[in-house]
Design a protein around this motif. Structure first.
Motif, short mmCIF file in Angstrom:
data_model
loop_
_atom_site.label_atom_id
_atom_site.label_comp_id
_atom_site.label_asym_id
_atom_site.label_seq_id
_atom_site.Cartn_x
_atom_site.Cartn_y
_atom_site.Cartn_z
N THR A 154 95.61 12.60 -51.51
CA THR A 154 95.40 11.94 -50.23
C THR A 154 95.82 10.48 -50.29
OG1 THR A 154 93.55 13.43 -49.73
CG2 THR A 154 93.67 11.38 -48.49
N VAL A 155 95.44 9.80 -51.36
CA VAL A 155 95.84 8.40 -51.52
C VAL A 155 97.35 8.29 -51.58
CG1 VAL A 155 95.81 6.45 -53.11
CG2 VAL A 155 93.70 7.65 -52.61
N SER A 156 97.98 9.21 -52.32
CA SER A 156 99.44 9.16 -52.46
C SER A 156 100.13 9.36 -51.11
CB SER A 156 99.89 10.22 -53.46
OG SER A 156 101.30 10.24 -53.56
N SER A 157 99.67 10.38 -50.36
CA SER A 157 100.32 10.66 -49.07
C SER A 157 100.06 9.54 -48.06
CB SER A 157 99.83 12.00 -48.52
OG SER A 157 98.43 11.97 -48.27
N ARG A 158 98.85 9.02 -48.05
CA ARG A 158 98.55 7.95 -47.09
C ARG A 158 99.21 6.63 -47.49
NH1 ARG A 158 92.33 8.92 -44.93
NH2 ARG A 158 92.58 11.15 -44.48
N GLN A 159 99.43 6.46 -48.80
CA GLN A 159 100.17 5.28 -49.24
C GLN A 159 101.60 5.32 -48.72
OE1 GLN A 159 98.92 2.59 -51.49
NE2 GLN A 159 100.69 1.73 -50.43
N THR A 160 102.15 6.54 -48.78
CA THR A 160 103.52 6.71 -48.27
C THR A 160 103.59 6.40 -46.78
OG1 THR A 160 103.96 8.40 -49.94
CG2 THR A 160 105.42 8.34 -48.03
N VAL A 161 102.63 6.93 -46.00
CA VAL A 161 102.61 6.68 -44.56
C VAL A 161 102.40 5.19 -44.28
CG1 VAL A 161 101.32 7.10 -42.43
CG2 VAL A 161 101.81 8.99 -43.99
#
Length: 421
Positions: A154-161
């Motif tokens: 979740t952190v990785s995907s939201r960091q990307t966004v």
């Protein structure tokens, strides 16, 4: 702090020991001190049976006596006795053998033997409790690790966004509101990750403790990839099995029988006690009045209780009341086990049904997020819609990850409640 790895310390998986559930159970049975306590207590109770059985064997005592006295002295006070005291040196043996006490000793032996069997069942119950605790700690640790993995993703995907929205904001293609929402979502994901890692470390600590280690162990837990079977359909059969196999019930049944035997033994105190007596010895140094130099005698003694202030009657009544109390505890335990088995079966059935529902929820949440991401990229959706879809996906991932371990744990609890682990 832009990466998830910088949020909190983690266990180094390279130094971790791979541990299966069976390995964990074997370690707990070997290392957990409560297992040793239960086993030693059961062994100690067996010695009580030997102690009581010793009353059936002869009692032999060897005496060595040397006496010097004033010529003609007499013991004239203190008790009813033979007042003459003669100088002498002698050695002799006395043997006492119980002939019969009309069943009291045999009832005491039976009571002690049944009590020892009850302690053996208590040891089995302790073993089952430890194994259940291992299963709970093992599945909790797996569940915490799964949630931690979801949090990292979740952190990785939201960091990307957040990076994408930040770049668009710098180029005046997105508003500051979008940039703020993206950063809020990222911060929430990081908080989720911190909590998840803390829970994972706590679960590892609990697992290490139940396995008998005083310090934290670094385990790489191996998952069981086989598909779990559905719980048994007939709960009444499970309850009947629990009544026949639960060590707590067997222990109380032995305790009840032991209490009945003890009550009979206390009642037998009102009967006579018949013993054979024998004595033999030699007196090489003696007063001339003592003749001959050796002695020997045999006899039978019958002890008949006449009156002792109703002591024996009260003891028998006390034992009878305690036996009745044990029977009532057994009845209460059966009721509680019936309730626990039924509750465990209901929990397992519900957890099994949740597996399919949580999987469907995750699939729909993934689809919803993909659609929300596409709408946002095309300018048709708002950052609020995207944030809501991200939150729903995260919750669905966590719920789906937890559901599998919840079901396996509920099966372990159901097995513990019926046949034992």
């Amino acid at each position: 702090m832009t990466g998830s790895q910088s949020l909190a310390p983690q266990n180094n998986p390279g130094n971790a020991t791979t541990l299966t559930l069976n390995d964990a159970q074997a370690l707990a049975l070997k290392n957990n001190p409560l297992i040793s306590v239960a086993r030693l207590t059961a062994l100690a109770s067996q010695q009580v049976t030997r102690q009581v059985r010793s009353n059936l064997w002869p009692t032999a005592v060897v005496d060595l006596t040397a006496v010097d006295s004033e010529p003609g002295s007499r013991i004239t006070a203190g008790a009813l006795n033979n007042p003459a005291v003669y100088p002498r040196a002698a050695a002799g043996a006395t043997v006492t053998q119980l002939i019969t006490d009309f069943g009291r000793t045999m009832n005491l032996i039976s009571s002690a033997n049944l009590a020892a069997k009850a302690e053996n069942q208590n040891a089995v119950a302790t073993r089952e409790q430890i194994l259940l605790a291992v299963d709970q700690a093992f599945y909790n640790a797996l569940q915490a690790h799964a949630v931690s993995t979801v949090a990292e993703q979740t952190v990785s995907s939201r960091q990307t966004v957040a990076d994408q929205v930040g770049a668009l904001f710098k180029n005046k293609l997105k508003s500051q509101l979008d940039f703020s929402f993206a950063n809020v979502n990222l911060a929430q994901a990081k908080l989720l990750l911190l909590d998840a890692r803390n829970n994972e470390n706590a679960a590892q600590a609990s697992l290490s403790a139940v396995l008998g280690f005083s310090n934290l162990q670094n385990f790489q837990l191996a998952e069981d990839t086989s598909a779990p079977a559905a719980p048994q359909g007939n709960v009444d059969d499970l309850i009947a099995t629990a009544f026949a196999m639960r060590p707590e019930i067997l222990s109380l049944e032995f305790q009840s029988e032991s209490a009945i035997k003890f009550q009979k033994a206390e009642r037998d105190l009102l009967f006579p006690d018949i013993r054979a007596l024998g004595a033999v010895g030699d007196t090489p140094v003696r007063n001339p009045v003592i003749s001959p130099n050796w002695y020997g005698a045999v006899g039978v003694n019958v002890g008949i209780p006449v009156f002792n202030g109703f002591l024996f009657t009260a003891r028998s009544r006390e034992a009878s009341l305690r036996a009745q109390a044990t029977q009532e505890r057994l009845r209460d335990l059966r009721n509680r086990i019936s309730r626990d088995v039924r509750t465990s079966w209901l929990n397992a059935t519900t957890a099994y049904d949740r597996l399919e529902v949580t999987q469907q929820l995750l699939e729909q949440a993934n689809l919803s997020l993909n659609l929300a991401q596409s709408r946002y990229n095309l300018g048709l959706g708002s950052i609020v819609e995207l944030s809501q879809a991200q939150l729903q996906q995260t919750q669905a991932q966590i719920t789906n990850a937890q559901a599998g371990y919840d079901y396996r744990l509920s099966l372990a609890i159901l097995q513990y409640q019926t046949t034992g682990i």
